[in-house]
Design an enzyme around this catalytic site. Structure first.
Site, mmCIF file in Angstrom:
data_model
loop_
_atom_site.group_PDB
_atom_site.id
_atom_site.type_symbol
_atom_site.label_atom_id
_atom_site.label_comp_id
_atom_site.label_asym_id
_atom_site.label_seq_id
_atom_site.Cartn_x
_atom_site.Cartn_y
_atom_site.Cartn_z
ATOM 1 N N CYS A 59 35.146 55.659 -25.624
ATOM 2 C CA CYS A 59 35.497 55.137 -24.292
ATOM 3 C C CYS A 59 35.124 56.122 -23.191
ATOM 4 O O CYS A 59 34.545 55.746 -22.167
ATOM 5 C CB CYS A 59 36.981 54.820 -24.236
ATOM 6 S SG CYS A 59 38.034 56.140 -24.871
ATOM 7 N N HIS A 102 42.100 56.751 -18.706
ATOM 8 C CA HIS A 102 41.581 58.107 -18.502
ATOM 9 C C HIS A 102 41.110 58.194 -17.044
ATOM 10 O O HIS A 102 40.707 57.179 -16.455
ATOM 11 C CB HIS A 102 40.347 58.379 -19.354
ATOM 12 C CG HIS A 102 40.527 58.203 -20.823
ATOM 13 N ND1 HIS A 102 41.405 58.944 -21.574
ATOM 14 C CD2 HIS A 102 39.890 57.388 -21.706
ATOM 15 C CE1 HIS A 102 41.293 58.591 -22.854
ATOM 16 N NE2 HIS A 102 40.392 57.643 -22.961
HETATM 17 P P1 NAD Z 1 43.900 51.508 -34.110
HETATM 18 O O1 NAD Z 1 44.735 52.488 -34.840
HETATM 19 O O2 NAD Z 1 44.458 50.840 -32.917
HETATM 20 O O3 NAD Z 1 43.418 50.361 -35.101
HETATM 21 C C1 NAD Z 1 42.879 50.665 -36.359
HETATM 22 C C2 NAD Z 1 43.123 49.499 -37.307
HETATM 23 O O4 NAD Z 1 42.565 49.829 -38.578
HETATM 24 C C3 NAD Z 1 44.604 49.196 -37.552
HETATM 25 O O5 NAD Z 1 44.777 47.807 -37.620
HETATM 26 C C4 NAD Z 1 44.887 49.856 -38.900
HETATM 27 O O6 NAD Z 1 45.899 49.199 -39.621
HETATM 28 C C5 NAD Z 1 43.563 49.673 -39.603
HETATM 29 N N1 NAD Z 1 43.352 50.725 -40.615
HETATM 30 C C6 NAD Z 1 43.885 51.960 -40.635
HETATM 31 N N2 NAD Z 1 43.452 52.660 -41.701
HETATM 32 C C7 NAD Z 1 42.640 51.845 -42.379
HETATM 33 C C8 NAD Z 1 41.923 51.965 -43.554
HETATM 34 N N3 NAD Z 1 41.929 53.102 -44.268
HETATM 35 N N4 NAD Z 1 41.187 50.906 -43.946
HETATM 36 C C9 NAD Z 1 41.185 49.753 -43.252
HETATM 37 N N5 NAD Z 1 41.866 49.587 -42.107
HETATM 38 C C10 NAD Z 1 42.585 50.613 -41.673
HETATM 39 O O7 NAD Z 1 42.535 52.280 -33.751
HETATM 40 P P2 NAD Z 1 41.589 51.964 -32.529
HETATM 41 O O8 NAD Z 1 42.140 52.614 -31.316
HETATM 42 O O9 NAD Z 1 41.256 50.527 -32.502
HETATM 43 O O10 NAD Z 1 40.315 52.830 -32.915
HETATM 44 C C11 NAD Z 1 39.305 52.341 -33.767
HETATM 45 C C12 NAD Z 1 38.037 53.134 -33.526
HETATM 46 O O11 NAD Z 1 37.614 52.907 -32.185
HETATM 47 C C13 NAD Z 1 38.160 54.653 -33.683
HETATM 48 O O12 NAD Z 1 36.936 55.162 -34.149
HETATM 49 C C14 NAD Z 1 38.404 55.117 -32.259
HETATM 50 O O13 NAD Z 1 38.032 56.445 -32.049
HETATM 51 C C15 NAD Z 1 37.498 54.160 -31.502
HETATM 52 N N6 NAD Z 1 37.856 53.938 -30.101
HETATM 53 C C16 NAD Z 1 39.151 53.830 -29.726
HETATM 54 C C17 NAD Z 1 39.454 53.653 -28.395
HETATM 55 C C18 NAD Z 1 40.863 53.569 -27.907
HETATM 56 O O14 NAD Z 1 41.129 53.999 -26.818
HETATM 57 N N7 NAD Z 1 41.780 53.056 -28.643
HETATM 58 C C19 NAD Z 1 38.434 53.530 -27.465
HETATM 59 C C20 NAD Z 1 37.102 53.593 -27.884
HETATM 60 C C21 NAD Z 1 36.825 53.805 -29.224
#
Ligand code: NAD
Length: 338
Positions: free
Chosen positions: A142, A221
């Protein structure tokens, strides 16, 4: 044209937004999403019409106990998709991609994974054409997406000598009640923070140094950016005009009483944006100043949603889309109401 069949592994903050955004596009569909537990998000996914699969064989029993009907395991989903969008927490994707590689399935990773995991980091405006040749891509984080959205137009049109940026980072997402800090301000002591080098995985020859500080907020942010431009002939109006003509950048003004991330998020809710999201990068028009040839500006990044249109474009680029990035961006944004 056949619809692009997309699987989503991990249905959390990013995964559920990707699913909703794909549902709005006419050239792709969500073939299924994975969950580990039969929680409220799994129930809502089913209610929205998404097929739910267990993220691993071992999670099937969780759904059986709750008497929740799922379609199978991730291995069944992999038989049905053209492309997987990995939305598990950072680090998990590096393991998942091995499974997808074995089955020869195109994959999009998120910014929580390292660039080296697939060797190609994507942004719609910078390397859409290159993505057409890739089977594996990573949509940058992000913060990095936010930096690219406003810096790349400047880099392309005026050139950039140097960028110094300080990133004031939210410490957790609104749905997350586990992490902090709760009452502290936490600097990243290494310089550059990982954001500058991450940006250079996409815009390779830009000179940038970044510092970052975590603060106890969940909503956005905020970036404080200083850019040395090569020429002193540029005026601030030219810069504002350039951003105004660039998709996915939105101006707000302090004089309209939008003075913090709180009012920016209120504006998103007032505009009836889905979940109160802002997919655009928010730039304070009256916080943008040119001093000599150094440009100073502030931008707010809605961490949960700015990368979503980029992920949609990346799916399209990797799936035989004939048009260029401007066409894809226009299609994505129109469908999402950006
Ligand atoms: P999150 O924790 O909100 O969601 C992750 C999901 O994956 C959850 O539903 C969880 O239950 C599931 N999960 C967890 N461990 C798992 C496993 N071993 N196998 C299968 N499923 C599993 O995370 P998020 O914020 O959506 O982040 C996901 C990705 O996106 C990350 O790489 C993060 O860095 C990136 N990202 C996040 C944001 C943000 O601000 N949240 C922004 C941009 C990118």
């Amino acid at each position: 044209m056949a619809m692009i069949r997309v699987g989503i592994n991990g249905y959390g903050t990013i995964g559920k937004r990707v699913a909703d955004a794909i549902k709005l596009q006419s050239d792709m569909k969500v073939e299924g999403v994975t969950k580990r537990n039969p929680d409220f998000e799994a129930r809502l996914a089913i209610k929205k019409g998404f097929d739910v699969y267990a993220g691993e064989e071992e999670y099937v029993k969780n759904f059986d106990f709750a008497d929740m009907q799922i379609k199978g395991t991730i291995d069944d989903l992999l038989e049905r998709v053209d492309i997987m969008v990995e939305c598990t927490p950072g680090g998990v994707g590096a393991r998942s991609i091995e499974k997808y590689r074995k089955k020869n399935i195109k994959t999009i990773l998120q910014g929580g994974e390292k660039h080296e995991t697939c060797g190609f980091s994507f942004n719609s405006f910078v390397n859409f054409e290159e993505a057409k040749t890739k089977k594996y891509a990573r949509v940058v984080s992000c913060n990095t997406t936010g930096l690219i959205r406003t810096l790349y137009p400047l880099y392309r049109v005026f050139g950039i000598e140097r960028v110094i940026a300080t990133l004031i980072r939210r410490s957790a997402d609104p749905r997350d009640s586990r992490s902090g800090p709760i009452n502290a301000v936490e600097p990243v002591l290494a310089v550059p923070s990982h954001h500058g080098p991450d940006l250079q995985t996409v815009i390779k020859d830009i000179y940038i140094q970044t510092m970052a500080v975590k603060v106890p907020t969940t909503i956005m942010h905020l970036h404080c950016i200083a850019v040395d431009l090569p020429e002193s002939t540029v005026d601030v109006h030219q810069i504002l005009r350039l951003w105004d003509n660039t998709p996915r950048i939105k101006f707000v003004r302090g004089k309209d009483k939008i003075v913090s991330s709180a009012q920016v998020m209120e504006l998103a809710r007032d505009l009836n944006r889905s979940r109160g999201d802002f997919n655009e990068i928010i730039v304070w028009e009256d916080g943008t100043h040119l001093v000599g040839r150094t440009l100073f500006y502030y931008q707010a990044v809605h961490q949960e949603s700015d990368v979503i249109p980029e992920i949609v474009d990346c799916i399209r680029a990797m799936s035989g889309f004939k048009g260029d990035f401007t066409e894809s961006v226009a299609i994505t944004d129109k469908a999402m109401g950006i």
